[in-house]
Design a protein around this motif. Structure first.
Motif, PDB file in Angstrom:
ATOM      1  N   ILE A 141       0.840  -1.202   0.000  1.00  0.00           N
ATOM      2  CA  ILE A 141       0.000   0.000   0.000  1.00  0.00           C
ATOM      3  C   ILE A 141       0.876   1.253   0.000  1.00  0.00           C
ATOM      4  CG2 ILE A 141      -1.643   1.362   1.356  1.00  0.00           C
ATOM      5  CD1 ILE A 141      -2.863  -1.345   2.263  1.00  0.00           C
ATOM      6  N   MET A 142       1.898   1.264   0.830  1.00  0.00           N
ATOM      7  CA  MET A 142       2.792   2.418   0.888  1.00  0.00           C
ATOM      8  C   MET A 142       3.516   2.633  -0.444  1.00  0.00           C
ATOM      9  SD  MET A 142       2.220   3.762   3.744  1.00  0.00           S
ATOM     10  CE  MET A 142       3.495   4.988   3.756  1.00  0.00           C
ATOM     11  N   ARG A 143       3.916   1.558  -1.087  1.00  0.00           N
ATOM     12  CA  ARG A 143       4.583   1.669  -2.393  1.00  0.00           C
ATOM     13  C   ARG A 143       3.627   2.240  -3.440  1.00  0.00           C
ATOM     14  NH1 ARG A 143       9.086   0.096  -4.905  1.00  0.00           N
ATOM     15  NH2 ARG A 143       8.953  -0.488  -7.090  1.00  0.00           N
ATOM     16  N   CYS A 144       2.392   1.754  -3.446  1.00  0.00           N
ATOM     17  CA  CYS A 144       1.396   2.281  -4.390  1.00  0.00           C
ATOM     18  C   CYS A 144       1.177   3.771  -4.157  1.00  0.00           C
ATOM     19  CB  CYS A 144       0.079   1.531  -4.246  1.00  0.00           C
ATOM     20  SG  CYS A 144       0.078  -0.134  -4.893  1.00  0.00           S
ATOM     21  N   GLN A 145       1.062   4.164  -2.892  1.00  0.00           N
ATOM     22  CA  GLN A 145       0.845   5.572  -2.581  1.00  0.00           C
ATOM     23  C   GLN A 145       2.046   6.412  -2.979  1.00  0.00           C
ATOM     24  OE1 GLN A 145      -1.004   6.712   1.110  1.00  0.00           O
ATOM     25  NE2 GLN A 145       0.307   8.493   1.266  1.00  0.00           N
ATOM     26  N   LEU A 146       3.243   5.904  -2.738  1.00  0.00           N
ATOM     27  CA  LEU A 146       4.472   6.630  -3.058  1.00  0.00           C
ATOM     28  C   LEU A 146       4.533   7.003  -4.537  1.00  0.00           C
ATOM     29  CD1 LEU A 146       7.330   7.600  -2.170  1.00  0.00           C
ATOM     30  CD2 LEU A 146       8.126   5.309  -2.785  1.00  0.00           C
ATOM     31  N   PHE A 147       4.100   6.103  -5.408  1.00  0.00           N
ATOM     32  CA  PHE A 147       4.197   6.338  -6.843  1.00  0.00           C
ATOM     33  C   PHE A 147       2.933   6.941  -7.454  1.00  0.00           C
ATOM     34  CE2 PHE A 147       7.537   3.136  -6.200  1.00  0.00           C
ATOM     35  CZ  PHE A 147       8.597   3.852  -6.730  1.00  0.00           C
ATOM     36  N   THR A 148       1.902   7.176  -6.642  1.00  0.00           N
ATOM     37  CA  THR A 148       0.640   7.694  -7.176  1.00  0.00           C
ATOM     38  C   THR A 148       0.291   9.084  -6.661  1.00  0.00           C
ATOM     39  OG1 THR A 148      -0.184   5.433  -7.271  1.00  0.00           O
ATOM     40  CG2 THR A 148      -1.799   7.168  -7.495  1.00  0.00           C
ATOM     41  N   PRO A 205       1.136  12.668  -5.444  1.00  0.00           N
ATOM     42  CA  PRO A 205       2.264  13.598  -5.521  1.00  0.00           C
ATOM     43  C   PRO A 205       2.585  14.212  -4.162  1.00  0.00           C
ATOM     44  CG  PRO A 205       0.314  14.582  -6.502  1.00  0.00           C
ATOM     45  CD  PRO A 205      -0.047  13.169  -6.134  1.00  0.00           C
ATOM     46  N   PHE A 206       3.854  14.412  -3.953  1.00  0.00           N
ATOM     47  CA  PHE A 206       4.317  15.055  -2.723  1.00  0.00           C
ATOM     48  C   PHE A 206       5.352  16.096  -3.096  1.00  0.00           C
ATOM     49  CE2 PHE A 206       7.533  15.444   0.611  1.00  0.00           C
ATOM     50  CZ  PHE A 206       6.734  15.854   1.666  1.00  0.00           C
TER      51      PHE A 206
END
Length: 46
Positions: free
Chosen positions: A31-38, A40-41
């Motif tokens: 989940i964290m990996r998906c969020q990291l690449f989806t 924007p930060f």
């Protein structure tokens, strides 16, 4: 934490998480990996 307008499946759809959620560290990492690449930060120093 309680949010009446939060839909977990909607969040998974938004970040592209397609697996069945489980309560384990592997799922959290995915989940964290998906969020990291989806999601924007930007860290702006004004």
């Amino acid at each position: 934490m309680r949010a009446e307008n939060f839909v977990l499946q909607g969040y998974f759809d938004r970040i592209g998480f397609k697996r069945a959620p489980k309560a384990d560290i592997t799922t959290v990492a995915q989940i964290m990996r998906c969020q990291l690449f989806t999601v924007p930060f930007e860290n702006l120093d004004v």
